[in-house]
Design a protein around this motif. Sequence first.
Motif, PDB file in Angstrom:
ATOM      1  N   ALA A   1     106.990  49.713  37.324  1.00  0.00           N
ATOM      2  CA  ALA A   1     108.151  49.875  38.206  1.00  0.00           C
ATOM      3  C   ALA A   1     107.837  50.739  39.419  1.00  0.00           C
ATOM      4  O   ALA A   1     108.501  50.616  40.464  1.00  0.00           O
ATOM      5  N   TRP A   2     106.834  51.606  39.314  1.00  0.00           N
ATOM      6  CA  TRP A   2     106.475  52.445  40.467  1.00  0.00           C
ATOM      7  C   TRP A   2     105.970  51.611  41.640  1.00  0.00           C
ATOM      8  O   TRP A   2     106.027  52.063  42.796  1.00  0.00           O
ATOM      9  N   ALA A   3     105.499  50.413  41.361  1.00  0.00           N
ATOM     10  CA  ALA A   3     105.002  49.562  42.442  1.00  0.00           C
ATOM     11  C   ALA A   3     106.121  49.128  43.393  1.00  0.00           C
ATOM     12  O   ALA A   3     105.862  48.829  44.561  1.00  0.00           O
ATOM     13  N   ILE A   4     107.355  49.111  42.908  1.00  0.00           N
ATOM     14  CA  ILE A   4     108.472  48.640  43.738  1.00  0.00           C
ATOM     15  C   ILE A   4     108.738  49.584  44.907  1.00  0.00           C
ATOM     16  O   ILE A   4     108.746  49.148  46.068  1.00  0.00           O
ATOM     17  N   PRO A   5     108.960  50.888  44.677  1.00  0.00           N
ATOM     18  CA  PRO A   5     109.162  51.767  45.836  1.00  0.00           C
ATOM     19  C   PRO A   5     107.922  51.901  46.705  1.00  0.00           C
ATOM     20  O   PRO A   5     108.038  52.025  47.932  1.00  0.00           O
ATOM     21  N   VAL A   6     106.738  51.877  46.084  1.00  0.00           N
ATOM     22  CA  VAL A   6     105.502  51.988  46.877  1.00  0.00           C
ATOM     23  C   VAL A   6     105.374  50.800  47.818  1.00  0.00           C
ATOM     24  O   VAL A   6     105.113  50.954  49.026  1.00  0.00           O
TER      25      VAL A   6
END
Length: 540
Positions: free
Chosen positions: A469-474
């Motif tokens: 899920a961290w890939a989404i804001p990044v």
Amino acid sequence: MTNTNYAKTGFLLRVYLRRDWLKIMLWLIGVVGLMAGAAGKFDTLYGSSKAMNSIITTLRTPAMVSLLGPFTAEKPYTVASVYAAEMMVFMGLFVAIMNIYFAIHATRTDEESGVAELVRARATGRNASLTAAILELVLINLIAGVLEAVGLQVSGMSGINAAGNWLFGFSLAAFGLMFGAFSLLAAQLASSSRSATILSYLILGVLFVARMGTDIQNTDLTWWTIYGWIEKLDIYGQNIWWPVGLMLILIGLVGGMAITLGATRDVGAGLLPQRAGRRRASGLLRGPLTLIARLERTSTIIWLVALFILGATYGSIFGTAGDLMKTNPTMAKLIGTTAVTQANRAIVLAFANKLVIIFVVLATVPGLITLFRLNRDERNGYFEQLHAKAVSRGHLYLSIVAFGLVSAVIALLLGILGMYVAGAASMGDEALAVSRFMRAFWGYAPALIVTFGIATLLAGLTPKLQNIAWAIPVYGLISLYLGPLLDFPKWATRISPYGWVNRVPINAVAWDTAGWMTALGLILILAGYLAYARRDLLAN
């Protein structure tokens, strides 16, 4: 190493690399791919003299100086000099975050999970684990630096040279390692991985904001910010190497302090004093929601205050953001004073649109950190006492999700309000109404809810993969922050929920988009609960 304090360092280094190889590879693909991919497109974007003059004028505005640093290249300008001006500060932020992650993961996280204690019980030196973590960071950054330099060379971008490519790569390697050293020091001071991470990001945030302020007011003072050293290299110009030497000296000093302090403390303990707890629990701690609020209290307050201060810091330059129009008397005579004021406000709103992207991405972070407690604390056995009592899984899930989501939304709101308050003070009579800035909140809050919903679904359905899920804001930050500069197609920006938001606060809120995104986010949160309720509890 012959010293017994460093016994088995090489063995532990191999263990760390074998454990982290996939994460290292993904980070390298992201960082190197972004740099090389951007370099390959710059000739297409800025190959003409008209496009070159336009981007240079833009880069010299106070707004862009605060975001990317000052444009210091001298004529004749090249595509490579524009690339260095646009990418260096931004990429420095990414490699700093990468190093903070690996530094804390190899130290404090291992201590919390009990891995460090098991390692110490064997025939390993007292400093072996920390030294292996340092060597892992060195290897990661060296490999990244080499690949970045090679990627730039292969891109064939106009104006590049081998000296500049290698300076670009190795300066980012040294810069990232410098923040890795700060994180290793924070890991010795703090008593938990969460506190060490917060302290590391606090250092990064303070130095970044200090760089931004000095770049606007007096670039000579940027030398004192440490972050600003990465701006002083004059890449593809004079190719100045000695700021890299400053970074290496600081790495040695901070890294030496970390090793010295690490040798004097107990496993699992931090050197910063901890306040003694209460003899009896507060009456408020009667349910999981208040328990989560108590556990997250300090870090949540730090995030909320930090977002407000960041917004106020950027808003404080709104008064100068329109100087390009206000200091041009010929333009004022041609279009009139009223038109100049309107143009100034348009520039401020365009700047605010870019800033809100940063705010919503940063606001996502505390929400996801809180959400991921659901699996992290369950895996570590912290929730066993809750599960043993009359607390349903739904109650626990909704408590964590509610606190995380509300914290993220409030963080976004405070960032925007901080921007408005300081902006109104700096613009005086020309200040925009708060309702205009609130368009940004109502526009981006639904996208934040969708991002949070995707994370809850991953946390409930596949706990081991929740960090995806961290890939989404990044990706949202990359596609919306650099996307216009790199000419991203519209479909590429809409891979992230943030890409569906129209240009608020410039335009009015698209309430139909906001409505279906809010509904989608809530549906995803419900789906996450259903998945969580049907799976087994995670074993310790």
